[in-house]
Write a protein that holds these residues in place. Structure first.
Motif, short mmCIF file in Angstrom:
data_model
loop_
_atom_site.label_atom_id
_atom_site.label_comp_id
_atom_site.label_asym_id
_atom_site.label_seq_id
_atom_site.Cartn_x
_atom_site.Cartn_y
_atom_site.Cartn_z
N ASP A 96 30.45 52.66 19.47
CA ASP A 96 31.89 52.90 19.56
C ASP A 96 32.22 53.95 20.60
OD1 ASP A 96 32.36 51.06 17.61
OD2 ASP A 96 32.48 52.52 15.97
N ASP A 97 31.23 54.75 20.97
CA ASP A 97 31.48 55.86 21.89
C ASP A 97 30.74 55.73 23.22
OD1 ASP A 97 33.14 57.31 20.09
OD2 ASP A 97 31.35 57.96 18.99
N LEU A 98 30.12 54.58 23.47
CA LEU A 98 29.37 54.42 24.71
C LEU A 98 29.55 53.00 25.23
CD1 LEU A 98 27.31 55.40 26.83
CD2 LEU A 98 25.49 54.61 25.28
N GLN A 99 30.03 52.90 26.48
CA GLN A 99 30.15 51.61 27.16
C GLN A 99 29.40 51.68 28.49
OE1 GLN A 99 33.51 53.11 26.41
NE2 GLN A 99 33.11 52.41 24.34
N LEU A 100 28.68 50.61 28.78
CA LEU A 100 27.98 50.47 30.05
C LEU A 100 28.51 49.23 30.75
CD1 LEU A 100 24.32 51.10 28.80
CD2 LEU A 100 25.89 52.77 29.76
N TYR A 101 28.63 49.28 32.09
CA TYR A 101 29.16 48.12 32.80
C TYR A 101 28.49 47.97 34.15
CZ TYR A 101 32.01 51.30 35.66
OH TYR A 101 32.43 52.28 36.53
N ALA A 102 28.55 46.72 34.66
CA ALA A 102 28.09 46.40 36.01
C ALA A 102 29.13 45.49 36.64
CB ALA A 102 26.73 45.71 35.97
N THR A 103 29.50 45.77 37.89
CA THR A 103 30.55 45.02 38.57
C THR A 103 30.14 44.73 40.01
OG1 THR A 103 32.31 45.99 37.24
CG2 THR A 103 32.95 45.07 39.35
N ALA A 104 30.40 43.52 40.45
CA ALA A 104 30.25 43.14 41.86
C ALA A 104 31.57 42.52 42.30
CB ALA A 104 29.12 42.14 42.05
N SER A 105 32.11 43.00 43.42
CA SER A 105 33.42 42.51 43.87
C SER A 105 33.49 42.54 45.38
CB SER A 105 34.55 43.37 43.27
OG SER A 105 34.38 44.74 43.60
N ARG A 106 34.45 41.77 45.91
CA ARG A 106 34.61 41.66 47.35
C ARG A 106 36.05 41.97 47.73
NH1 ARG A 106 36.25 37.54 50.96
NH2 ARG A 106 35.11 37.49 52.95
N GLY A 107 36.24 42.60 48.91
CA GLY A 107 37.55 42.86 49.46
C GLY A 107 37.61 42.36 50.89
N PHE A 108 38.84 42.15 51.40
CA PHE A 108 38.96 41.62 52.75
C PHE A 108 40.24 42.13 53.40
CE2 PHE A 108 41.22 38.79 49.98
CZ PHE A 108 42.30 38.31 50.71
N ARG A 109 40.26 42.10 54.74
CA ARG A 109 41.45 42.40 55.55
C ARG A 109 41.71 41.25 56.49
NH1 ARG A 109 41.03 48.17 58.53
NH2 ARG A 109 38.94 47.39 58.98
N ALA A 110 42.98 41.03 56.80
CA ALA A 110 43.34 39.99 57.75
C ALA A 110 43.04 40.45 59.17
CB ALA A 110 44.82 39.64 57.62
N GLY A 111 42.75 39.51 60.05
CA GLY A 111 42.60 39.81 61.47
C GLY A 111 43.97 39.90 62.13
N GLY A 112 44.00 39.91 63.46
CA GLY A 112 45.29 40.06 64.12
C GLY A 112 45.25 39.84 65.61
N LEU A 113 46.42 39.93 66.19
CA LEU A 113 46.63 39.75 67.62
C LEU A 113 46.30 41.05 68.36
CD1 LEU A 113 47.68 37.52 69.55
CD2 LEU A 113 49.97 38.51 69.26
N GLN A 114 45.64 40.93 69.49
CA GLN A 114 45.19 42.11 70.24
C GLN A 114 46.39 42.87 70.82
OE1 GLN A 114 43.33 44.90 71.20
NE2 GLN A 114 41.74 43.31 71.03
N PRO A 115 46.58 44.14 70.43
CA PRO A 115 47.64 44.95 71.03
C PRO A 115 47.15 45.84 72.17
CG PRO A 115 46.85 46.04 69.07
CD PRO A 115 45.99 44.81 69.26
N GLY A 116 45.81 45.89 72.38
CA GLY A 116 45.26 46.79 73.39
C GLY A 116 44.95 46.10 74.70
#
Length: 810
Positions: A559-579
Motif C-alpha cells: 500500500d505504501d510502495l509502487q514501482l514503475y517502468a515507462t518507455a515513451s516517444r516524443g517528436f517535433r515537426a520539421g519546417g521551412l528553412q528561414p536561414g
C-alpha cells in the motif's frame, strides 16, 4: 552531494523514530488561545505557541462533479489521514501529507498513481511565496531550467534536452489543456501570473502521445482555478517589491467567483504586475532600464444541464511591455551595459479562448474542446555591438514583428472514475492549424546617421534592389519574411488494464500526420549579394507521419510502495528553412529541416513512510535524441550566415529524487528534491568556427546538478497564525555553446529565499501579511551568456529583492 543527500535522509528518519518514541511518554498540557484570555490580567505571561491545525478545505469535488472532464487539478487532503493538532504539540502526531490529483493524463488521477515523473506545485503555495514569473517557477523543479537571451524567446530545458537558439521548443507549454507552443520560429513563451492558479505542473519525459508535436521531452501546464457552482468567493493581493541596486514597484490583483443561479458560475481574475528593473545603461545614463509592465485578465464560465452536459468557457489575455533588455556587457557581475546607444523594448500580447463541452454517457464522458490562441509580438534589439564592440553609434538593429494564430479541436472519450474498474482509458481525435507570420529586419544605422542618405541613391542606381529599406527609411541589411502554416491531425489513445490486484499495464499511442510549409522571402543588401537576386523566395513543405507509442507497467508492491517502468516517444515537426548560407563557403543551406524524435526509458519508485507523513520518490532515466534540430553557423566566410538543420544525436541520462516530510514537530515540513543529468552529443559535426565538435561534448544549458530544498514551519499563537519558510536552490555549471571557443559557461550558483507570514483566520476581513526576501545573498548567477568574440552578452539572475504582500479572501 549524493552522500550528503542520503546522510540527511537517514538522519531525518532516525530523528523521527526517536522523536515519536519520546512523544509517546511525554506529558501533555493545555494552552488556551481565546482572545479574552489573552487580554486577561495575566496576559503578560508568555504565550505558548501551538502548531497550526491542518487546513482541510473543500476540494473541487465539493463544488462540482468530479468527472474525467475536470480541466483544473483537484487538491484534497484525506480527513482520516489528517488528525487535528491538539492544544499541545508535544504529543501531537504530524499531519499526513496532502494528496494532489492532476489531469495531466486527460483524466483525474492522483499524481502518485501515474507511472511517470510529474511535479505539481499548488497555486496557493505559489501565492504565499509571492512568485510572479515563469523563471522563478522553473527554479523550483530540479531537472528543469529556463534561459532568456536578449533577442529570442525564453527556452525551457527538461532533463538536459534544450532547444538551441532559433530552433523550435522541445517542451510543450499548455494553459489548462490548450497548447501555447509555436511549432515554428517561437517568439513568445507563456508567462501567466500564478495568482489564482490551481496548480503548476511539470511533466518530465516525452508527452507526444497525449499532447502531440512540440512536447518532445516534457510539458509545462498552468492549470487555472475553475469556476465553482453555488459558491461566492473573493480574493485579492497587493504587494510591493524592492530590488537591490534597482527600482521598486507594486503588483496587485483580484479574483471573484459569482454563482449565477444553481447551475451556472462565473469566475473573473485580473492583475497588474510591475516588475522593477535593475540593469543600468551607462551610455545613456538611464537607471533600472529592464522594468516590466504586465497586465492581464481571465474569465471562466461554468454551467451544468441536468447532470448530463457540463459547459466550460474560458478566455484569458495578457499584455507585457519590457522597457529594455536586461542583458549586460560584462562577466564581472556589474548590472549594466554600455554598448547599446538605443533601448531594446519588447511588446507582447496573447489571448486564449477555450470552449469545453462534456456530455455524460453514463458509461463514459464524451468531451469536445475547441481552442483558439492569438499571439503578437514586437521587439527592437540594438545590435550595434555586433559591428563595434563599444557600440557608441546606432549601427545595427534586429527588429522582429510576429503574429501567430492557432485553432485546434479535440474530441475524446474518457472512461468513468471507478476504483474497482479493471479498465480505464482515454482516446480521441485531434486537429490543429497554426498560421505564423514572422518578419525580421536588420537596419544599418538610423535616420540620425548620414548612411540613411544612401537609400534613395541606391534606389535610383539599382531600382530592382527591392526591399533595401525599412518602413522608417533605414538601410536594410537583411529582411526575412516568413508566412508558414503548421497542421497536425492525430488519433490518440491510452488504455490501462489492472492485472490481478497489484499490477497495472498501460499502452498508448498517437497516429499522427504533420505538415509544415509556406513561403520565406529574403531581401535586403546582404541577402541580395548572397542569393544573387533582389528577392529570393523559398517555397516548400515538410510532411511527417507515424505512430508515437508509449508503454508503462506499475507494480503496487504494498500500500505504501509502487514501482514503475515507462518507455515513451516524443517528436517535433520539421519546417521551412528561414536561414541562409554564403555561397563562398561551399556550404548550402537546405530548403527545409527535418522532424526529430526522442525515446525515453524510465524506472521509478514511489514510497510512503511513517503513516503517510514522509514521501520518498526516485526515478532513473535514459533519453536518446535522434536528428536534433540545431542552428548551424557557417564558418570560413566574411559574410555572417546561419541556417537550421539536423545534426548528430544526443543522449541524456540521470537520476532524480524527491522527499516530502511532515516532521514530528507539527507544522514543520521539509521538501527536498535533486537531479543529476548528463547530456552529451553522440556524433561529431563541424561547429561555426570550423572545429569538430566530438562525441561526448556536453549539450548546452544542461547542468549536471540541480537541487531545491524548502523547510516550512506554521504555528498558532492565540488566534494568530504564523508561518515561515526557508528555500535553498542550487543549479550546477553548464556549457552555453557546443563550440569550445564560444563556451564561457552558465549557471553554477546557489540562491537562498526567506518568507514570513502572519494572519488571523477568525477575522476574514483582516488580510494576511507576508514578507519575502529572494536571493538573500545577492548572488550574481549567470542565466545566459552569448559571445561573438569581440562582444559578450551576459544575463544575470535577479539580484536580492524584498517583497511585502497583503492578501485576503471572503
Amino acid at each position: 552531494m549524493t552522500r550528503l543527500f542520503v546522510a540527511c535522509l537517514v538522519l531525518l528518519i532516525s530523528s523521527t523514530v526517536v522523536a515519536q518514541e519520546s512523544a509517546a511518554t511525554a506529558p501533555t498540557s493545555n494552552v488556551s488561545t481565546e482572545l479574552d484570555e489573552l487580554l486577561a490580567p495575566n496576559a503578560g505571561e508568555p504565550v505558548e505557541l501551538q502548531a497550526a491545525e491542518p487546513q482541510i478545505e473543500p476540494t473541487a469535488t465539493d463544488a462540482e462533479p468530479n468527472n474525467d472532464s475536470q480541466s483544473a487539478a483537484v487538491v484534497e487532503m484525506k480527513t482520516e489521514d489528517a488528525p487535528k493538532a491538539s492544544s499541545s504539540y508535544k504529543n501531537s502526531p504530524p499531519a499526513a501529507l496532502e494528496e494532489i490529483v492532476v489531469t495531466a493524463t486527460k483524466r483525474a488521477e492522483s499524481v502518485r498513481e501515474i507511472p511517470a515523473s510529474i511535479t505539481a506545485l499548488l497555486g496557493e503555495d505559489l501565492e504565499k511565496m509571492g512568485v510572479q514569473g515563469a523563471e522563478e517557477l522553473m527554479k523550483m523543479v530540479p531537472g528543469v531550467n529556463m534561459t532568456q537571451s536578449g533577442d529570442s524567446a525564453a527556452r525551457i530545458t527538461v532533463r538536459g534536452i534544450s532547444a538551441g537558439a532559433g530552433t523550435n521548443s522541445t517542451t510543450g507549454i499548455l494553459f489548462g489543456d490548450v497548447s501555447f507552443t509555436d511549432s515554428y520560429l517561437p517568439f513568445l513563451t507563456l508567462d501567466p501570473n500564478p495568482f489564482d492558479l490551481q496548480t503548476f505542473e511539470v511533466l518530465k519525459g516525452p508527452q507526444g502521445t497525449l499532447y502531440g508535436a512540440g512536447a518532445l521531452n516534457g510539458a509545462v501546464r498552468y492549470v487555472p482555478m475553475a469556476a465553482k457552482l453555488g459558491v461566492f468567493e473573493f480574493k485579492y493581493f497587493a504587494q510591493y517589491s524592492k530590488v537591490a541596486q534597482g527600482g521598486s514597484d507594486p503588483t496587485y490583483g483580484g479574483a471573484i467567483n459569482l454563482p449565477l443561479g444553481e447551475d451556472w458560475a462565473l469566475r473573473v481574475v485580473g492583475f497588474d504586475r510591475r516588475s522593477p528593473g535593475y540593469v543600468d545603461d551607462t551610455q545613456t545614463g538611464k537607471k533600472d532600464v529592464n522594468s516590466i509592465d504586465q497586465n492581464g485578465a481571465r474569465a471562466m464560465l461554468h454551467g451544468q444541464f441536468d447532470d448530463q452536459l457540463d459547459v466550460r468557457l474560458m478566455f484569458a489575455m495578457q499584455n507585457t511591455h519590457i522597457a529594455d533588455t536586461g542583458v549586460t556587457d560584462n562577466r564581472n557581475g556589474n548590472l549594466s551595459h554600455g554598448n547599446r546607444p538605443r533601448p531594446s523594448p519588447q511588446n507582447n500580447r496573447y489571448s486564449i479562448g477555450d470552449l469545453k463541452l462534456d456530455y455524460n454517457l453514463d458509461w463514459a464522458n464524451l468531451i469536445s474542446e475547441t481552442a483558439y490562441v492569438r499571439k503578437t509580438g514586437y521587439q527592437f534589439f540594438d545590435a550595434s555591438s555586433r559591428l563595434l564592440p563599444e557600440g557608441q553609434l546606432p549601427l545595427l538593429a534586429q527588429i522582429y514583428n510576429n503574429d501567430s494564430q492557432t485553432l485546434s479541436q479535440e474530441l475524446r472519450l474518457v472512461s468513468k472514475d471507478d476504483a474497482d474498474a479493471r479498465w480505464k482509458w482515454v482516446g480521441g481525435i485531434f486537429g490543429s492549424r497554426q498560421n505564423i507570420q514572422s518578419r525580421l529586419d536588420t537596419p544599418v544605422g538610423d535616420l540620425s546617421l548620414p548612411i540613411a542618405a544612401l537609400v534613395p541613391a541606391l534606389n535610383a542606381l539599382l531600382p530592382g534592389l527591392g526591399d533595401i529599406a525599412t518602413s522608417s527609411g533605414d538601410l536594410n541589411l537583411a529582411a526575412i519574411d516568413s508566412d508558414v502554416s503548421v497542421k497536425e491531425l492525430a488519433l490518440f489513445g491510452e488504455v490501462t488494464r489492472r492485472l490481478g490486484s497489484d499490477w497495472e499495464l498501460s499502452l498508448g499511442g498517437r497516429l499522427y500526420r504533420t505538415t509544415s510549409g509556406g513561403k520565406v522571402d529574403q531581401t535586403g543588401i546582404l541577402l541580395t549579394a548572397i542569393n544573387g537576386s533582389t528577392l529570393y523566395s523559398n517555397k516548400d513543405k515538410v510532411t511527417g507521419q507515424g505512430i508515437n507509442p508509449k508503454i508503462s507497467l506499475m507494480w503496487h508492491a504494498t500500500d505504501d510502495l509502487q514501482l514503475y517502468a515507462t518507455a515513451s516517444r516524443g517528436f517535433r515537426a520539421g519546417g521551412l528553412q528561414p536561414g541562409f548560407a554564403a555561397p563562398t563557403t561551399g556550404q548550402k543551406a537546405p530548403t527545409t529541416f527535418k522532424a526529430d524524435s526522442l525515446w525515453s526509458y524510465e524506472l521509478g519508485e514511489r514510497s510512503n513512510w511513517l503513516d503517510n507523513t514522509l514521501h520518498f520518490d526516485v526515478a532513473v532515466f535514459l533519453a536518446k535524441w535522434t536528428d536534433p534540430q540545431t542552428l548551424q553557423v557557417v564558418s570560413g566566410s566574411s559574410v555572417p550566415s546561419s541556417y537550421l538543420t539536423n545534426v548528430g544525436g544526443v543522449d541524456s541520462r540521470g537520476v532524480e529524487a524527491s522527499l516530502q516530510y511532515a516532521l514530528p514537530l507539527p507544522g514543520l515540513t521539509l521538501s527536498a528534491s535533486g537531479a543529476y543529468t548528463k547530456t552529451v552529443t553522440t556524433e561529431d559535426f563541424i561547429g561555426f568556427d570550423g572545429s569538430t565538435v566530438p562525441p561526448g561534448t556536453p549539450w548546452a544549458f544542461a547542468p549536471r546538478w540541480q537541487t531545491a530544498t524548502t523547510l516550512s514551519y506554521a504555528v498558532e499563537a492565540g488566534e494568530w497564525a504564523l508561518g515561515t519558510n526557508v528555500t535553498h536552490l542550487f543549479i550546477g555549471k553548464a556549457s552555453n555553446d557546443l563550440v569550445k571557443s564560444a563556451n564561457l559557461g552558465v549557471f553554477g550558483y546557489k540562491q537562498w529565499n526567506l518568507q514570513f507570514s502572519v494572519a488571523r483566520p477568525s477575522l476574514t476581513w483582516l488580510p494576511e501579511l507576508s514578507f519575502a526576501i529572494d536571493n538573500l545573498t545577492d548572488e550574481r548567477g549567470v542565466a545566459n551568456i552569448y559571445t561573438g568574440g569581440a562582444y559578450t552578452d551576459v544575463t544575470y539572475i535577479r539580484p536580492r529583492s524584498m517583497t511585502l504582500r497583503l492578501s485576503g479572501h471572503f
